[in-house]
Design a protein around this motif. Sequence first.
Motif, PDB file in Angstrom:
ATOM      1  N   ASP A   1       4.056   0.098  -0.734  1.00 47.21           N
ATOM      2  CA  ASP A   1       4.362   0.341  -2.141  1.00 47.21           C
ATOM      3  C   ASP A   1       5.460   1.399  -2.190  1.00 47.21           C
ATOM      4  O   ASP A   1       5.192   2.590  -1.976  1.00 47.21           O
ATOM      5  N   ALA A   2       6.669   0.975  -2.453  1.00 47.97           N
ATOM      6  CA  ALA A   2       7.826   1.872  -2.366  1.00 47.97           C
ATOM      7  C   ALA A   2       7.783   2.995  -3.382  1.00 47.97           C
ATOM      8  O   ALA A   2       8.535   3.974  -3.252  1.00 47.97           O
ATOM      9  N   ASP A   3       6.927   2.899  -4.378  1.00 45.43           N
ATOM     10  CA  ASP A   3       6.836   3.930  -5.417  1.00 45.43           C
ATOM     11  C   ASP A   3       5.735   4.941  -5.151  1.00 45.43           C
ATOM     12  O   ASP A   3       5.480   5.823  -5.985  1.00 45.43           O
ATOM     13  N   ARG A   4       5.075   4.812  -3.987  1.00 48.37           N
ATOM     14  CA  ARG A   4       3.976   5.737  -3.666  1.00 48.37           C
ATOM     15  C   ARG A   4       4.106   6.183  -2.206  1.00 48.37           C
ATOM     16  O   ARG A   4       3.530   5.580  -1.300  1.00 48.37           O
ATOM     17  N   ILE A   5       4.877   7.243  -2.016  1.00 52.65           N
ATOM     18  CA  ILE A   5       5.165   7.739  -0.666  1.00 52.65           C
ATOM     19  C   ILE A   5       4.813   9.224  -0.596  1.00 52.65           C
ATOM     20  O   ILE A   5       5.079   9.986  -1.536  1.00 52.65           O
ATOM     21  N   ALA A   6       4.218   9.613   0.528  1.00 53.28           N
ATOM     22  CA  ALA A   6       4.007  11.035   0.834  1.00 53.28           C
ATOM     23  C   ALA A   6       4.722  11.357   2.140  1.00 53.28           C
ATOM     24  O   ALA A   6       4.786  10.522   3.049  1.00 53.28           O
ATOM     25  N   LEU A   7       5.274  12.555   2.235  1.00 52.75           N
ATOM     26  CA  LEU A   7       5.895  13.040   3.462  1.00 52.75           C
ATOM     27  C   LEU A   7       5.091  14.221   3.978  1.00 52.75           C
ATOM     28  O   LEU A   7       4.747  15.125   3.214  1.00 52.75           O
TER      29      LEU A   7
ATOM     30  N   PRO B   1      13.229  16.139  -5.685  1.00 54.78           N
ATOM     31  CA  PRO B   1      12.140  15.193  -5.380  1.00 54.78           C
ATOM     32  C   PRO B   1      12.292  13.889  -6.166  1.00 54.78           C
ATOM     33  O   PRO B   1      12.333  13.908  -7.398  1.00 54.78           O
ATOM     34  N   PRO B   2      12.402  12.759  -5.473  1.00 60.79           N
ATOM     35  CA  PRO B   2      12.493  11.474  -6.181  1.00 60.79           C
ATOM     36  C   PRO B   2      11.156  11.112  -6.826  1.00 60.79           C
ATOM     37  O   PRO B   2      10.091  11.602  -6.414  1.00 60.79           O
ATOM     38  N   ALA B   3      11.207  10.239  -7.808  1.00 66.95           N
ATOM     39  CA  ALA B   3       9.992   9.877  -8.544  1.00 66.95           C
ATOM     40  C   ALA B   3       8.961   9.218  -7.645  1.00 66.95           C
ATOM     41  O   ALA B   3       7.752   9.352  -7.871  1.00 66.95           O
ATOM     42  N   TRP B   4       9.400   8.511  -6.613  1.00 65.55           N
ATOM     43  CA  TRP B   4       8.456   7.809  -5.741  1.00 65.55           C
ATOM     44  C   TRP B   4       7.755   8.730  -4.746  1.00 65.55           C
ATOM     45  O   TRP B   4       6.790   8.333  -4.099  1.00 65.55           O
ATOM     46  N   LEU B   5       8.267   9.973  -4.601  1.00 65.79           N
ATOM     47  CA  LEU B   5       7.615  10.931  -3.697  1.00 65.79           C
ATOM     48  C   LEU B   5       6.447  11.565  -4.441  1.00 65.79           C
ATOM     49  O   LEU B   5       6.628  12.419  -5.308  1.00 65.79           O
TER      50      LEU B   5
ATOM     51  N   THR C   1      -5.359  11.353  -2.582  1.00 66.03           N
ATOM     52  CA  THR C   1      -5.580  11.408  -4.024  1.00 66.03           C
ATOM     53  C   THR C   1      -4.277  11.358  -4.785  1.00 66.03           C
ATOM     54  O   THR C   1      -4.142  10.620  -5.796  1.00 66.03           O
ATOM     55  N   HIS C   2      -3.282  12.107  -4.347  1.00 67.33           N
ATOM     56  CA  HIS C   2      -1.987  12.103  -5.027  1.00 67.33           C
ATOM     57  C   HIS C   2      -1.296  10.752  -4.920  1.00 67.33           C
ATOM     58  O   HIS C   2      -0.520  10.379  -5.811  1.00 67.33           O
ATOM     59  N   LEU C   3      -1.574  10.014  -3.863  1.00 59.13           N
ATOM     60  CA  LEU C   3      -0.939   8.710  -3.678  1.00 59.13           C
ATOM     61  C   LEU C   3      -1.622   7.608  -4.492  1.00 59.13           C
ATOM     62  O   LEU C   3      -0.979   6.583  -4.784  1.00 59.13           O
ATOM     63  N   THR C   4      -2.874   7.773  -4.818  1.00 66.97           N
ATOM     64  CA  THR C   4      -3.641   6.679  -5.423  1.00 66.97           C
ATOM     65  C   THR C   4      -3.975   6.906  -6.873  1.00 66.97           C
ATOM     66  O   THR C   4      -4.455   5.977  -7.539  1.00 66.97           O
TER      67      THR C   4
ATOM     68  N   ARG D   1       0.826  -1.198   0.000  1.00 69.57           N
ATOM     69  CA  ARG D   1       0.000   0.000   0.000  1.00 69.57           C
ATOM     70  C   ARG D   1       0.871   1.264   0.000  1.00 69.57           C
ATOM     71  O   ARG D   1       2.005   1.248   0.477  1.00 69.57           O
ATOM     72  N   PRO D   2       0.335   2.364  -0.513  1.00 67.97           N
ATOM     73  CA  PRO D   2       1.046   3.642  -0.379  1.00 67.97           C
ATOM     74  C   PRO D   2       1.232   3.976   1.099  1.00 67.97           C
ATOM     75  O   PRO D   2       0.512   3.466   1.966  1.00 67.97           O
ATOM     76  N   ALA D   3       2.199   4.839   1.373  1.00 69.56           N
ATOM     77  CA  ALA D   3       2.486   5.192   2.770  1.00 69.56           C
ATOM     78  C   ALA D   3       2.614   6.703   2.918  1.00 69.56           C
ATOM     79  O   ALA D   3       3.076   7.399   2.011  1.00 69.56           O
ATOM     80  N   VAL D   4       2.193   7.187   4.093  1.00 67.22           N
ATOM     81  CA  VAL D   4       2.373   8.586   4.476  1.00 67.22           C
ATOM     82  C   VAL D   4       3.275   8.598   5.705  1.00 67.22           C
ATOM     83  O   VAL D   4       2.953   7.983   6.730  1.00 67.22           O
ATOM     84  N   VAL D   5       4.401   9.299   5.611  1.00 68.32           N
ATOM     85  CA  VAL D   5       5.349   9.406   6.706  1.00 68.32           C
ATOM     86  C   VAL D   5       5.189  10.770   7.361  1.00 68.32           C
ATOM     87  O   VAL D   5       5.342  11.804   6.689  1.00 68.32           O
ATOM     88  N   PHE D   6       4.870  10.782   8.646  1.00 72.61           N
ATOM     89  CA  PHE D   6       4.619  12.026   9.379  1.00 72.61           C
ATOM     90  C   PHE D   6       5.875  12.406  10.168  1.00 72.61           C
ATOM     91  O   PHE D   6       6.383  11.614  10.969  1.00 72.61           O
ATOM     92  N   VAL D   7       6.366  13.638   9.940  1.00 75.66           N
ATOM     93  CA  VAL D   7       7.651  14.092  10.477  1.00 75.66           C
ATOM     94  C   VAL D   7       7.396  15.205  11.491  1.00 75.66           C
ATOM     95  O   VAL D   7       6.889  16.277  11.143  1.00 75.66           O
ATOM     96  N   HIS D   8       7.772  14.949  12.732  1.00 76.29           N
ATOM     97  CA  HIS D   8       7.515  15.913  13.799  1.00 76.29           C
ATOM     98  C   HIS D   8       8.395  17.146  13.663  1.00 76.29           C
ATOM     99  O   HIS D   8       9.392  17.169  12.947  1.00 76.29           O
ATOM    100  N   GLY D   9       8.014  18.190  14.404  1.00 79.34           N
ATOM    101  CA  GLY D   9       8.751  19.439  14.388  1.00 79.34           C
ATOM    102  C   GLY D   9       9.821  19.474  15.463  1.00 79.34           C
ATOM    103  O   GLY D   9      10.309  18.453  15.932  1.00 79.34           O
ATOM    104  N   GLY D  10      10.177  20.682  15.874  1.00 74.87           N
ATOM    105  CA  GLY D  10      11.215  20.827  16.878  1.00 74.87           C
ATOM    106  C   GLY D  10      11.833  22.213  16.787  1.00 74.87           C
ATOM    107  O   GLY D  10      11.318  23.082  16.076  1.00 74.87           O
ATOM    108  N   PRO D  11      12.950  22.388  17.495  1.00 72.18           N
ATOM    109  CA  PRO D  11      13.691  21.397  18.263  1.00 72.18           C
ATOM    110  C   PRO D  11      12.913  20.853  19.471  1.00 72.18           C
ATOM    111  O   PRO D  11      12.144  21.568  20.094  1.00 72.18           O
ATOM    112  N   VAL D  12      13.173  19.588  19.745  1.00 71.17           N
ATOM    113  CA  VAL D  12      12.584  18.880  20.886  1.00 71.17           C
ATOM    114  C   VAL D  12      13.724  18.430  21.791  1.00 71.17           C
ATOM    115  O   VAL D  12      14.661  17.786  21.307  1.00 71.17           O
TER     116      VAL D  12
END
Length: 507
Positions: A375-381, A398-402, A503-506, A302-313
């Motif tokens: 699905d390594a070709d369908r990633i969102a950050l 930006p890589p093609a999979w992003l 939508t962008h992932l699918t 499946r496509p994946a969404v990676v959530f990146v926290h803020g900071g500094p922490v």
Amino acid sequence: MSVFIMVAGVFTGAHVWEETAARLIAAGSTAHAVPLTGIDPARPAAPSHVGLETHIEDVIAAIDAVDVASGREIVLVGHDYGIHPVLGAADRRAERIARVVYLDCGMPQNGVPALAAVPDQALRAQLAARAEAGEREGVLAPPGRDEWERWGSTADVGEAGLERLTALSAPQPLGTLLEPLRLTGAVAAVPVSGVLCARNGAGIDQVQRLVDFGDPALAALTEPQVTFFELPTGHWPMLSCPDALADVLLRAAAGEGHRLRPAGDDAPAPAHLRPFPLDVPELPRDRQGHVDLYVPDGEGPRPAVVFVHGGPVPAGARPLPREWPTLVGYARWAAAEGMVGATLDHRLHDVADYDRAAADIATGVDLVRSDARVDADRIALWFFSGGGLLTTDWLTRPPAWLRCLAASYPVLAPLPAWGMAGSRFHPARAVGQAGSLPIVLLRAGREAPELAATVDAFVTAADESAARLELVDVPNGHHGFETLDAPEETIPALHEAMRSVVTHLTR
């Protein structure tokens, strides 16, 4: 009434305090700006003879010159570098000092030289190298007319103020920056006030957030004798708003000001630990190194969404950022939409850590992409807050999979106080290279002005480069709006943003 003894920052002398001192005197107080040896024309000296200890003695002399019989309380004010000689003197004359005012500066510690507080990270490294090589008796040349921003925000100073600052500046003896501050601990008993200049990058809300992370080093900021004020200006308030600064100093001397809320079990839950506003499935986490995966039932990948926290922490903050309710809520929500949701930890503990944090994110994304359920070709950050600067590498190449990059209430250009002039982490400059990468930006309408300015710069650059920017506005939203603002204000925007990312992932 009080006797204010004021000490200026790097390259500047007693002259910067003229207007503020006049207003304090008009209010019935006494004000004395300390001429520092080797910097102020009134006290010339060879640089080889001037160190931090020299300036501490300058301040002690000013304290000792105050007539004890007058009954007036002494308030020491240190701006920028000036807080170092102020603390050194207050530590030796603690019984004479009613209050120390930290004016838009750090919190120096025993044994640490003022070099550690130089905002420009590249310059700090250069000076450290010079010290290692034994070069300790030279001077640091003052900034040119257009270089003051590297030392702090020049907001509201104006052209005439900058001309004055430059014309009257003086070289800074290296010994003042390289000699460690020595404290016995006596100064710890002296009440303090912090005056934060918000347009330089820090306000009271930001400091409260740091305290809420539970860092023990910041617990002292919540003690009853510590108060805070905030001025909506840049790093030189004595030039940009002397009337307002004088008023704040008078109020500080009277013991007024904002007091921070302690972290702990008896305190209200801080914003980052409040419940996520949407009802999402309670999926278990699958911990893989510094990444947590939330995987929906059914066949993959499946496509994946990676959530990146803020900071500094702070490094000791618990729970870990990837366990915060907001990030977990987003990841589980992504899983409910048929995606793999992922949260990760990165080591952004200080503004000098962006390189390290970027490497942590890249490693975490590789880990997510290598999982057989993804699905390594369908990633969102999806980035948050101070993590916004970490979008830079992904915008630049930006890589093609992003398939999509999203950001919520992000910081999109380094703030002046962060000392990152020339840094690669500057999304507002990088967005022109994003090409066809879709960018979803959630914009808080009630963002802090200094942060909103970075978002405005990013949006302008995106428009000029025809980047694929989608704006999702939360008109009444604050920084961290998911848990701070009413759900009816935020939930429609969250749905709109998630729909766009999915939508962008699918497609």
